[in-house]
Design a protein around this motif. Structure first.
Motif, PDB file in Angstrom:
ATOM      1  N   HIS A 662       0.831  -1.203   0.000  1.00  0.00           N
ATOM      2  CA  HIS A 662       0.000   0.000   0.000  1.00  0.00           C
ATOM      3  C   HIS A 662       0.869   1.260   0.000  1.00  0.00           C
ATOM      4  O   HIS A 662       0.605   2.216  -0.748  1.00  0.00           O
ATOM      5  CB  HIS A 662      -0.917  -0.043   1.228  1.00  0.00           C
ATOM      6  N   LEU A 704      -5.140  -1.556   0.283  1.00  0.00           N
ATOM      7  CA  LEU A 704      -4.260  -1.639  -0.884  1.00  0.00           C
ATOM      8  C   LEU A 704      -5.062  -1.518  -2.174  1.00  0.00           C
ATOM      9  O   LEU A 704      -4.687  -0.775  -3.091  1.00  0.00           O
ATOM     10  CB  LEU A 704      -3.496  -2.968  -0.857  1.00  0.00           C
ATOM     11  N   THR A 707      -6.180   2.001  -2.817  1.00  0.00           N
ATOM     12  CA  THR A 707      -5.057   2.853  -3.196  1.00  0.00           C
ATOM     13  C   THR A 707      -4.612   2.570  -4.632  1.00  0.00           C
ATOM     14  O   THR A 707      -4.259   3.501  -5.380  1.00  0.00           O
ATOM     15  CB  THR A 707      -3.880   2.637  -2.230  1.00  0.00           C
TER      16      THR A 707
END
Length: 1051
Positions: A662, A704, A707
């Motif tokens: 991430h 994650l 993002t």
């Protein structure tokens, strides 16, 4: 029940108790029969009691019977339960259990538990009058003949055990009727148990002093009587006679001293004696640090009990101090436990929060009692001696520690703060030192600094003992760093001593002693840097990074490297740390950190390294780009390598890998697409419900995933394929669903047409299910009342974003068709038209119940307002499509007057919007409905006044805030970042610029719609008659402003 005689019950119990695996079917059948009989045979439990107390029956059968009996008492003793045990049977069971002689050790405790469970129900208001007299009689009974000795002894032990179980059961119920009764006789109970404890303990000590073997039964009696007193002292203090308590505590303290000092070898060798000694400590020490028995009894009155202080308050701390002085800090578990109990007791005395009375009026008395004790116990000389004793004897590394360094180096990597102070003597001693220092800084501060000076000026590096002592002093300095940093000596000490000690190396093959110092210096630098302010840090930061980087070198001991990396991360992760000062060392730090990961086998320590790597990467941010290739090369190896470890360790490692991924995506931004082959399989594995244990990873994976989408510049097939995992995730908890909605919105912003072409039907089907509570449930009063406001925010914001994106792509009509086919549009309309609660809603009108589920109270008005906002946007976007649907659906129940119903819903919810933008949209929607010329809107003068008032008010507000046009924002995530410059944020701003309010302005749109209203009503004369003449002149003038003819540009 047929076939259920006492003999049949006995045989079934006997069968259920058998351990023969060949009889599995028979055992199962017996269990089924017992289950049926317990609910349907009135005398079932009296038969069980008879089996338990019949000494002619084999023990295994009796053990099974007492287990069944206990469950029956637990579930069927109360009068209010289903099919309770009959009163006559209860009397038989109680009498039978009380007559049990304790001849089978395996069931003694179970019988005592049965009696205790009954007592918790029956002793209230003296409902079992013979219970305690029977127990007391057994405790003082004496054998009439020598042949009776064994039997009387068993009865006494069983009576004492039963009393303990009763006290423990009732003591845990502070406000029960049973507790109220026991409080009235607790001093009598204390007298009997204390007498038993005195006799048995004195006999034990006498046997030890004469070198005789101690009967196990005698020690057991001492232990159980001690445990009885412990329960009463800790749980029933308000009812006890304090003088009796002080006398008992004084006696037991003396016993502890004699056993641990004079008879230590016997205690260590005898398991029962070991347990007895540990139970003594548990009277004084509450491991949860909630109460301190000493202060508890000093608070029994408003005056300090000086007699109690002298007999126990001074004696017991000094006894524990003497044991700390005289006992060896050896690895024997019993000795270590007693020493830890002593340290905890003394430490609790110092901590003013250990026993803080809830009653504010009592606190001054408590503080007075506490100070009275502390001033007499912790004198200046004893306090200084205690500090020196702890640092020299209990803080240093032990031989076992050094052996572990060789065999299990991971144990030496454990952070000082992670060690359990109730399980580690070393950790307990360090925690005690910290508490001692806080108690008297002025006295101990100079002593600590003297220790540091001596350790720094005259170390004997050839002596292992000298090095271990220096390590102990340094460990204390690190733990007291926050308290000592104001002294200002750190920079001089670092440059003059610590930096040089970090380079100490022994001759080849003989570096063991020197690495102890290097490990401690590595750890110490992280502790000492933490409290420094910006000016102090700036002077020394680069030099500290340089020293720690040297200790990270691959040639260094792995434990030293770990400590150095941990300290390096802690130093750099500080808010005052300088990125520029760290950059020259960043490459080596990252490379050596990844090498360290490859060398460490312990998953717990691996995750610690991952955590520190994450901190460094996050702090470096975009300046970490040069190190991305080495990370991308290393991380997949650890993902695959984690497959061979235990499941919990696997997920612990992989959760940190997801977190680092991430951070990497945030660093590389739009270039993260190059790493999709690594990231996407991580996400897919972690959110796939078919993968074992995915629930331990999916939260990190969602972060994650979100993002990755936020930084994506195009929707690849791999990213689109992940969307299928969204739907099961909607079923997760409320907090977790919020990020799932953000993921969906990022997909929509990225490529709405591709996403909806592939997943529109399941997406809106899921959103409808979330709205009404079930995929099959019709919209109803019950279903919508369950709609959580925060969930409603997320649903409406996602649909609103989708609608704007589709309109920008000229595909809103297709979106409307999907929402119709999935029932989502019907759900939106149904919620929007629901009346609010009486205190929330305005004039809701006379709505009838519709097929869509409108027309009932109970839904929060703000939830209704959010769905009404969606409906308003839909009408502005495509009144023809939405109006056609409304006409087809609502006309079935209320006829062609549906525009009036919709307008009233908007009027009802208008005031629940605190921002101007949704209000603009309401004005636009009402004007759009007026433009239809529907007669129902103009039939009632009050309705006309309200709708014209809303439209006019919006027009005035827009004119006064001409720069405030923009995207409707009904939902802003809590982690929204105004400085966000990701592609997703740019796409959101681009969508905002395309919104109808941004293109031409809401004011012009409303004017155009009013012009259409005038036309559709039949011209200016009719418009004046039906609208203008029925409202306030000021409102009429607002509507009469020149109409800008731009309708062709808008739609």
């Amino acid at each position: 029940m047929d076939g259920c005689s006492p003999d049949a019950i006995l045989e079934a119990v006997r069968a259920a108790a058998t351990q023969d695996p060949r009889m599995a079917a028979h055992i199962k059948q017996a269990g089924v029969m017992l289950k049926a009989w317990e609910a349907n045979v009135p005398y079932y439990y009296t038969v069980l009691q008879a089996i338990v107390t019949n000494s002619d029956i084999e023990p295994e059968c009796r053990q099974m019977a007492v287990t069944q009996l206990y469950h029956g008492i637990q579930n069927r003793w109360r009068k209010t339960c289903s099919k309770p045990i009959l009163p006559d049977d209860k009397l038989k069971i109680r009498a039978g259990l009380l007559s049990y002689g304790g001849e089978v050790r395996a069931i003694n405790k179970h019988v005592a538990d049965c009696i205790a469970k009954i007592a918790s129900q029956d002793v209230a208001r003296n409902g079992w009058p013979e219970l305690f007299p029977t127990i007391f009689s057994a405790l003082v009974s004496q054998p009439q003949r020598e042949s009776d000795t064994e039997n009387v002894g068993r009865l006494q032990k069983q009576a004492l055990l039963t009393l303990y179980r009763i006290l423990k059961e009732i003591g845990s119920r502070p406000v029960s009727p049973a507790r109220a009764f026991v409080d009235t006789i607790v001093n009598d109970v204390l007298s009997y148990t204390t007498t038993a404890c005195y006799k048995s303990t004195t006999a034990v000590l006498s046997a030890l002093e004469h070198g005789q073997s101690v009967p196990e039964e005698l020690i057991m009696t001492a232990r159980v009587s001690l445990k009885c007193n412990r329960v009463m002292i800790l749980s029933m203090s308000k009812s006890l006679n304090s003088q009796t308590v002080w006398a008992f505590l004084s006696f037991i303290s003396d016993c502890l001293a004699k056993l641990m000092v004079s008879h230590l070898e016997a205690v260590v060798d005898n398991q029962q004696l070991s347990k007895f000694v540990q139970h003594i400590g548990k009277i004084y020490v509450n491991e949860n640090l909630e109460k301190l028995v000493l202060y508890q009894y000093l608070m029994s009155s408003q005056e300090v009990d000086e007699a109690g202080v002298n007999s126990v308050g001074l004696k017991t701390p000094r006894i524990y101090y003497e044991m700390l002085v005289r006992l060896p800090p050896e690895e024997d578990k019993v000795v270590a436990t007693v020493l830890m109990q002593g340290m905890l007791f003394l430490r609790q005395m110092l901590d003013k929060n250990t026993y803080a009375p809830k009653d504010q009026a009592q606190r001054p008395f408590f503080e007075r009692a506490r100070q009275f004790v502390l001033e007499r116990v912790f004198t200046a000389s004893l306090t200084q001696n205690l500090l020196g004793l702890l640092v020299s004897k209990y803080v240093p590394l032990t031989a076992t520690d050094l052996e572990e360094w060789e065999c299990e180096p991971g144990l030496m990597m454990m952070d000082e703060a992670d060690k359990n102070t109730t399980q580690s003597l070393n950790a307990c001693a360090k925690a005690f030192v910290v508490e001692l220092f806080k108690y008297n800084k002025q006295l101990l501060g100079p002593q600590i600094m003297d220790m540091m000076r001596v350790a720094a000026e005259s170390p004997n590096l050839d002596s292992l003992n000298s090095i271990i002592q220096q390590d102990a002093v340094y460990s204390i300095l690190g733990m007291l760093a926050d308290e000592l940093h104001e002294d200002g000596r750190f920079e001089a000490w670092f440059r003059g001593r610590l930096a040089q000690e970090a380079t100490l190396r022994g001759p080849p093959g003989n570096d063991g002693s020197y690495r102890i110092i290097r490990r401690r210096v590595a750890w110490l630098l992280g502790q000492l840097m933490r409290p420094l302010g910006p000016p102090e840090r700036a002077n020394i930061e680069a030099a500290v990074y340089s020293t720690l980087s040297q200790l990270l070198h691959p040639s260094e001991d792995i434990v030293v490297r770990f400590m150095a990396f941990q300290s390096l991360s802690q130093c750099f992760d500080d808010m005052d740390a300088s990125v520029d000062a760290f950059l020259p060392f960043a490459a080596d730090a990252m490379a050596n950190g990844l090498q360290l990961l490859a060398l460490i086998d312990d998953p717990t320590r691996q995750t610690s390294v991952f955590h520190h790597l994450s901190g460094i990467l996050a702090k470096l941010d975009t300046k970490a780009r040069p190190f991305i290739p080495m990370l991308v090369e290393a991380l997949p190896r650890h993902w695959v390598g984690s497959e061979g470890v235990a499941m919990d360790d696997l997920f612990m490692v992989r959760s940190h890998l997801l977190n680092i991924s991430h951070i990497l995506v945030k660093i590389v931004g739009e270039e993260s697409s190059f790493f999709y082959p690594m990231f996407i399989p991580y996400i897919e594995y972690s959110v796939d419900e078919t993968q074992q244990g995915h629930e331990m990873l999916w939260q990190e994976a969602l972060v994650l995933w979100n993002t990755v989408l936020a930084n994506a510049i195009q929707l690849t097939p791999e990213l689109l394929g992940l969307f299928r995992f969204v739907f099961p995730l909607f079923e997760k908890g409320q907090i977790e669903v919020a990020i799932v909605f953000r993921i969906v919105e990022n997909y929509i912003l990225l490529d709405p047409l591709s996403v909806l072409q592939a997943y529109a039907v399941p997406l809106f089907g899921s959103l409808r299910q979330l709205t009404i509570g079930s995929s099959s449930e019709e919209l109803s009063r019950t279903s919508i009342s369950r709609l959580d406001p925060e969930l409603a925010n997320a649903i409406t914001h996602t649909i609103d974003t989708t609608a704007q994106a589709c309109r920008g792509a000229n595909s809103f009509r297709a979106l409307a068709d999907v929402m119709v086919s999935t029932g989502m549009l019907g759900a939106i309309i149904g919620v929007a038209l629901i009346e609010g609660t009486e205190e929330d809603r305005g004039d809701a009108g006379d709505l009838d119940d519709l097929e869509s589920g409108s027309g009932f109270n109970g839904l929060p008005a703000r939830v209704r307002a959010r769905f009404a906002t969606l409906l308003a946007r839909f009408m502005v976007y495509d009144i023809e499509a939405i109006g056609g649907y409304l006409d087809a659906e609502l006309s079935k129940s209320i006829g062609p007057q549906w525009p009036r119903i919709v307008v009233r819903a908007l009027l009802d919810t208008y005031d629940f919007h605190t921002y101007n933008r949704p209000r603009y949209l309401y004005g636009m929607a009402v004007a759009t409905l007026m433009a239809t010329g529907n007669p129902s809107l103009f039939e009632n003068q009050n309705d006309v006044v309200r709708l014209v008032g809303l439209v006019s008010g919006v027009m005035v507000t827009i004119a006064m805030n001409s720069d405030d046009d923009g995207l409707l924002q009904t939902y802003v995530p809590s982690d929204f970042d105004e400085d966000d410059n990701t592609p997703a944020r740019r796409r959101q701003l681009e969508l905002q610029e395309k919104d109808v309010m941004m293109l031409l302005g809401a004011l012009n749109y409303i004017r155009v719609q009013l012009g259409g209203c005038e036309t559709n009503l039949g011209g200016p004369a009719v418009f004046r008659e039906l609208v203008l003449d029925r409202v306030d002149p000021d409102l009429a003038r607002t509507l009469l402003n020149p109409v800008v003819s731009v309708a062709s540009e808008i739609m």
